[in-house]
Design a protein around this motif. Structure first.
Motif, PDB file in Angstrom:
ATOM      1  N   LEU A 143      52.046  29.453  45.597  1.00  0.00           N
ATOM      2  CA  LEU A 143      51.806  29.838  44.200  1.00  0.00           C
ATOM      3  C   LEU A 143      50.937  28.799  43.493  1.00  0.00           C
ATOM      4  O   LEU A 143      50.040  29.161  42.707  1.00  0.00           O
ATOM      5  N   ALA A 144      51.174  27.508  43.771  1.00  0.00           N
ATOM      6  CA  ALA A 144      50.400  26.442  43.135  1.00  0.00           C
ATOM      7  C   ALA A 144      48.925  26.551  43.507  1.00  0.00           C
ATOM      8  O   ALA A 144      48.040  26.341  42.656  1.00  0.00           O
ATOM      9  N   ASN A 145      48.622  26.867  44.762  1.00  0.00           N
ATOM     10  CA  ASN A 145      47.231  27.004  45.183  1.00  0.00           C
ATOM     11  C   ASN A 145      46.539  28.168  44.490  1.00  0.00           C
ATOM     12  O   ASN A 145      45.370  28.064  44.099  1.00  0.00           O
ATOM     13  N   ILE A 146      47.253  29.273  44.333  1.00  0.00           N
ATOM     14  CA  ILE A 146      46.674  30.436  43.646  1.00  0.00           C
ATOM     15  C   ILE A 146      46.436  30.120  42.169  1.00  0.00           C
ATOM     16  O   ILE A 146      45.372  30.429  41.609  1.00  0.00           O
ATOM     17  N   LEU A 147      47.421  29.473  41.523  1.00  0.00           N
ATOM     18  CA  LEU A 147      47.279  29.125  40.109  1.00  0.00           C
ATOM     19  C   LEU A 147      46.173  28.099  39.900  1.00  0.00           C
ATOM     20  O   LEU A 147      45.443  28.150  38.897  1.00  0.00           O
ATOM     21  N   LEU A 148      46.025  27.162  40.848  1.00  0.00           N
ATOM     22  CA  LEU A 148      44.951  26.171  40.751  1.00  0.00           C
ATOM     23  C   LEU A 148      43.589  26.843  40.788  1.00  0.00           C
ATOM     24  O   LEU A 148      42.677  26.485  40.031  1.00  0.00           O
ATOM     25  N   LEU A 149      43.440  27.818  41.676  1.00  0.00           N
ATOM     26  CA  LEU A 149      42.165  28.534  41.774  1.00  0.00           C
ATOM     27  C   LEU A 149      41.840  29.230  40.457  1.00  0.00           C
ATOM     28  O   LEU A 149      40.710  29.148  39.955  1.00  0.00           O
ATOM     29  N   ILE A 150      42.829  29.910  39.887  1.00  0.00           N
ATOM     30  CA  ILE A 150      42.610  30.622  38.622  1.00  0.00           C
ATOM     31  C   ILE A 150      42.296  29.629  37.503  1.00  0.00           C
ATOM     32  O   ILE A 150      41.383  29.843  36.691  1.00  0.00           O
ATOM     33  N   PHE A 179      27.882  38.878  34.303  1.00  0.00           N
ATOM     34  CA  PHE A 179      28.368  37.532  34.624  1.00  0.00           C
ATOM     35  C   PHE A 179      29.896  37.498  34.668  1.00  0.00           C
ATOM     36  O   PHE A 179      30.493  36.983  35.619  1.00  0.00           O
ATOM     37  N   LEU A 180      30.537  38.043  33.629  1.00  0.00           N
ATOM     38  CA  LEU A 180      32.004  38.040  33.579  1.00  0.00           C
ATOM     39  C   LEU A 180      32.601  38.911  34.682  1.00  0.00           C
ATOM     40  O   LEU A 180      33.636  38.565  35.271  1.00  0.00           O
ATOM     41  N   THR A 181      31.941  40.040  34.972  1.00  0.00           N
ATOM     42  CA  THR A 181      32.422  40.907  36.057  1.00  0.00           C
ATOM     43  C   THR A 181      32.340  40.186  37.391  1.00  0.00           C
ATOM     44  O   THR A 181      33.254  40.267  38.223  1.00  0.00           O
ATOM     45  N   GLY A 182      31.224  39.477  37.601  1.00  0.00           N
ATOM     46  CA  GLY A 182      31.060  38.724  38.842  1.00  0.00           C
ATOM     47  C   GLY A 182      32.130  37.662  38.996  1.00  0.00           C
ATOM     48  O   GLY A 182      32.677  37.472  40.096  1.00  0.00           O
ATOM     49  N   ILE A 183      32.442  36.952  37.901  1.00  0.00           N
ATOM     50  CA  ILE A 183      33.486  35.922  37.948  1.00  0.00           C
ATOM     51  C   ILE A 183      34.841  36.560  38.273  1.00  0.00           C
ATOM     52  O   ILE A 183      35.616  36.033  39.095  1.00  0.00           O
ATOM     53  N   GLY A 184      35.127  37.684  37.640  1.00  0.00           N
ATOM     54  CA  GLY A 184      36.406  38.362  37.884  1.00  0.00           C
ATOM     55  C   GLY A 184      36.550  38.817  39.323  1.00  0.00           C
ATOM     56  O   GLY A 184      37.595  38.608  39.955  1.00  0.00           O
ATOM     57  N   ILE A 185      35.476  39.424  39.855  1.00  0.00           N
ATOM     58  CA  ILE A 185      35.527  39.905  41.239  1.00  0.00           C
ATOM     59  C   ILE A 185      35.657  38.738  42.210  1.00  0.00           C
ATOM     60  O   ILE A 185      36.435  38.784  43.173  1.00  0.00           O
ATOM     61  N   ALA A 186      34.888  37.665  41.961  1.00  0.00           N
ATOM     62  CA  ALA A 186      34.947  36.486  42.835  1.00  0.00           C
ATOM     63  C   ALA A 186      36.336  35.847  42.809  1.00  0.00           C
ATOM     64  O   ALA A 186      36.857  35.425  43.847  1.00  0.00           O
ATOM     65  N   LEU A 188      39.277  37.345  42.015  1.00  0.00           N
ATOM     66  CA  LEU A 188      40.229  38.223  42.693  1.00  0.00           C
ATOM     67  C   LEU A 188      40.038  38.174  44.210  1.00  0.00           C
ATOM     68  O   LEU A 188      41.014  38.157  44.969  1.00  0.00           O
ATOM     69  N   GLY A 189      38.770  38.128  44.643  1.00  0.00           N
ATOM     70  CA  GLY A 189      38.498  38.039  46.075  1.00  0.00           C
ATOM     71  C   GLY A 189      39.016  36.738  46.673  1.00  0.00           C
ATOM     72  O   GLY A 189      39.603  36.725  47.760  1.00  0.00           O
ATOM     73  N   SER A 190      38.818  35.645  45.946  1.00  0.00           N
ATOM     74  CA  SER A 190      39.285  34.337  46.428  1.00  0.00           C
ATOM     75  C   SER A 190      40.811  34.280  46.476  1.00  0.00           C
ATOM     76  O   SER A 190      41.387  33.755  47.439  1.00  0.00           O
ATOM     77  N   TRP A 195      45.783  34.331  49.563  1.00  0.00           N
ATOM     78  CA  TRP A 195      47.045  35.004  49.863  1.00  0.00           C
ATOM     79  C   TRP A 195      47.077  35.464  51.313  1.00  0.00           C
ATOM     80  O   TRP A 195      48.095  35.309  51.997  1.00  0.00           O
ATOM     81  N   LEU A 196      45.968  36.023  51.810  1.00  0.00           N
ATOM     82  CA  LEU A 196      45.906  36.503  53.194  1.00  0.00           C
ATOM     83  C   LEU A 196      46.053  35.344  54.178  1.00  0.00           C
ATOM     84  O   LEU A 196      46.761  35.451  55.186  1.00  0.00           O
ATOM     85  N   TYR A 197      45.398  34.222  53.870  1.00  0.00           N
ATOM     86  CA  TYR A 197      45.480  33.045  54.748  1.00  0.00           C
ATOM     87  C   TYR A 197      46.922  32.565  54.868  1.00  0.00           C
ATOM     88  O   TYR A 197      47.435  32.369  55.980  1.00  0.00           O
TER      89      TYR A 197
END
Length: 226
Positions: A143-150, A179-186, A188-190, A195-197
């Motif tokens: 959870l910490a890694n996901i929150l750090l990314l966000i 620009f904002l859409t690209g950031i959002g997609i990137a 969510l993808g990350s 999460w998959l890793y």
């Protein structure tokens, strides 16, 4: 030649005492060792991750590619590349990396402490609690890694808009939306990749550890019921 009576043979076979191959104590010992090994695997994986990303960061620090790549990306928004901008981003980026290293290092230490606390000679209830604590630490690490990314994505986004404001650059609505859409997609993808890793690398071990935990609880319940 004696008569062969199938019914008598079945009756004799059913009346034989079937001794269990392993007793609860034997099963408990095997589960304890397996659980401790699973904890050790997670510990080593986290150490390897920490060393890998530390080495990768040191490599990029000497090459300065991360800073150049980010500046090149925001130049497409009309931002002018200046020494002040490069220095400011470099300080911010190093700060974010330091925070990431500290948090990862903290969890590596926690994993090691939890591993050391797991006592194979402890009573069953205490051993189960030790395993539960370790599983909770792993979940907090993920959870910490996901929150750090966000969080880091949010900080960098604020940095970009602040730079645009300082340089008096106004984005058109299509560019801003894109620009904002690209950031959002990137983002969510990350998050999905992270999460998959962890789902694959840690999930397999955690699933086996959870199975052992269920068996340990079953043994405890059967022991309490006696």
């Amino acid at each position: 030649m004696p008569d062969f009576n199938l019914d008598d043979l079945k009756k004799t076979w059913q009346e034989q005492e079937v001794r269990p191959k392993y007793g609860n104590s034997d099963i408990l010992e095997m589960l304890n060792h397996k659980s401790r090994n699973y904890v050790k695997y997670i510990l080593w994986i986290s150490v390897i991750e920490f060393l890998f990303f530390t080495g990768l960061s040191v490599f990029y620090i000497f090459k300065s590619e991360e800073t150049n790549s980010f500046i090149s990306a925001i130049e497409k928004l009309g931002v002018q590349k200046t020494p002040e901008l490069q220095q400011e981003f470099s300080h911010l980026y190093n700060l974010l990396k330091a925070v990431s290293f500290l948090i990862t290092g903290f969890f590596v230490v926690k994993f090691y402490q939890n591993y050391r606390r797991i006592n194979l000679e402890a009573n069953l209830k205490k051993f189960i609690l030790q395993i539960i604590v370790f599983r909770r630490t792993v979940n907090h690490f993920i959870l910490a890694n996901i929150l750090l990314l966000i969080l880091f994505t949010g900080i960098l986004t604020v940095f970009i808009f602040r730079t645009l404001s300082v340089q008096n650059i106004t984005l058109g609505q299509p560019t801003l939306v894109g620009f904002l859409t690209g950031i959002g997609i990137a983002t969510l993808g990350s998050v999905g990749l992270i999460w998959l890793y962890y789902r694959i690398v840690y999930g397999i071990i955690m699933k086996k550890l959870g199975r052992n935990l269920s068996q340990l609880k079953d043994i405890e319940n059967s022991t309490d019921g006696e």
